[in-house]
Enzyme design. Structure first.
Site, PDB file in Angstrom:
ATOM      1  CB  CYS A  10     -26.359  -4.946  31.895  1.00 23.19           C
ATOM      2  SG  CYS A  10     -28.022  -4.286  31.737  1.00 23.19           S
ATOM      3  CB  CYS A  13     -28.091  -0.202  30.971  1.00 26.29           C
ATOM      4  SG  CYS A  13     -28.894  -1.435  31.990  1.00 26.29           S
TER       5      CYS A  13
END
Lengths: 76, 353
Positions: A10, A13
């Protein structure tokens, strides 16, 4: 030094991974950065939130993007 | 971060606290002044600066948009900041340790409540699920957490408060918790542990050490402010779009037209609201402004609550994520149980109001 960034991919991250790589380059420390995106592997570390940063088998930060100055303090 | 605490002497800490108190008081004063000036400013912008006539469709829409956008944004900043500070006291790890081994019913209630305050991002639903279940948190209790966390959150509550008032916000929070507790409890009773994918139960955590993070008040304020930047940055587009659609409905849709579709005189309006809501993947920020406009056009509160909850709590992408750890049957049961809970809430409110 062995750095692992755990996250399925995501936005948070990816940001964390970029930050860690930048910090490693800036401090010039001798470290390998590995991104782990596989859910089974992430679960095997026993963490409950992503992104998680693990340095030499110690969870440094979990569930949020770390601050750059903190990352640098982990590296030195 | 623990280094910071030791670096500052007590005198400096006190001085710092003073500086924060002054900055805080000034910001709140400024916030309040701007907030109070919004109705007059939006009317002036719409009717004096722009050549719109009072009472016209376009005028009503534009005024609504110009008033609601900054108002909701300002409320959201405030709510997210203070929730962020509360959240800095909770971590998923602490919540897990607290919930493991709890008995079912009390565990469901605690899990739903902790779902509101524990920092959670739907992309980490899978590691969280595995982490909870393998640490001995009962399956039903884990579900109560997973239902409450995305549904009852500060964005939804802040927007509901701003657009519809504290009563509706409180009703949403209460009924959202009710659905999470009930659905989790039912799933627990059904004994579905064998419908979790096998690799999950075979997962053995390797020995990594967790570093306990000590946070100072300074860190918590930074955490709250980071939450504001992160959340507003992520949701403002949806919010502006939602308010735009809401403004359109507000100005152009005739009074009472929604009463025939989402009113309380047909038995099918609640299930229809749920069915329409499930495939819609919008977050609270986009849905609530639309919902406000629908309520204004005669939609019944129960139908609207059902619609809102099914959009936020029952989303297809989340089910796809959970499919990695749950077998199809458990996913189906999860969706049905939550949908039943939402239907109950919808009927209840259409009946009593």
């Amino acid at each position: 030094m062995e750095i692992k960034v755990l996250g399925p991919g995501c936005a948070k991250c990816d940001k964390t991974e970029k930050l860690i790589r930048e910090a490693v380059a800036e401090t010039g420390c001798d470290a390998t950065v590995e991104k782990i995106t596989d859910m089974m592997q992430i679960a095997a570390f026993g963490v409950v939130a992503t992104p998680t940063v693990i340095i030499d088998n110690t969870v440094k930060c979990s569930g949020k993007v770390p601050k750059k100055q903190d990352v640098i303090s982990w590296l030195t | 971060m623990s280094i910071q605490t030791t670096r500052f002497s007590e005198g400096r800490d006190l001085k710092r606290a003073g500086v924060y108190a002054i900055i805080g008081a000034l910001s709140i004063y400024l916030w309040w002044t701007v907030y109070r000036a919004l109705p007059a400013t939006s009317a002036w912008l719409a009717y004096d600066l722009l050549p719109l006539t009072r009472g016209s469709h376009l005028g009503a829409s534009v005024e609504f948009f110009l008033y609601d956008t900054p108002k909701v944004m300002m409320l959201l900043v405030l709510v997210v900041f203070f929730t962020g500070i509360i959240r800095s006291f909770f971590t998923p790890e602490k919540t897990r340790a607290f919930l493991s081994g709890k008995s079912e019913f009390a565990g469901n209630i605690l899990a739903a409540l902790l779902g509101i305050v524990t920092p959670f991002c739907s992309c980490s639903a899978v590691p969280l699920f595995i982490g909870f279940v393998t640490a001995g948190v009962p399956l039903g209790v884990t579900f109560s957490f997973l239902i409450a966390a995305p549904m009852v959150n500060e964005i939804a509550l802040g927007l509901l408060y701003g657009l519809l008032g504290w009563k509706i916000a409180a009703i949403y929070m209460g009924t959202g918790l009710f659905v999470a507790i009930l659905a989790g409890w039912v799933i627990g009773r059904l004994k579905l542990e064998n419908h979790i994918e096998d690799w999950v139960t075979n997962t053995l955590a390797t020995g990594v050490t967790m570093e306990e993070e000590k946070m100072t008040w300074h860190d918590r304020i930074v955490y709250g402010w980071d939450a504001v930047k992160e959340i507003i940055g992520r949701v403002w587009v949806y919010m502006v779009l939602g308010i735009g659609v809401g403004a359109g409905i507000h100005g152009f849709v005739p009074e009472g037209v929604m009463a025939s579709i989402m009113g309380d005189d047909h038995w099918w309006s609640v299930p229809l609201s749920v069915l329409v809501g499930v495939p819609m993947y919008a977050n609270a920020a986009g849905v609530i402004p639309v919902v406000e406009a629908l309520l204004g056009k005669g939609a019944a509160l129960g139908s609207v609550l059902a619609f809102m909850m099914s959009v936020i709590a029952l989303s297809l992408p989340e089910m796809v994520i959970l499919r990695k750890v749950l077998k199809p049957r458990l996913i189906a049961i999860f969706a049905i149980v939550v949908a039943c809970g939402i239907l109950m809430v919808g009927y209840l409110f259409n009946l009593i109001l």
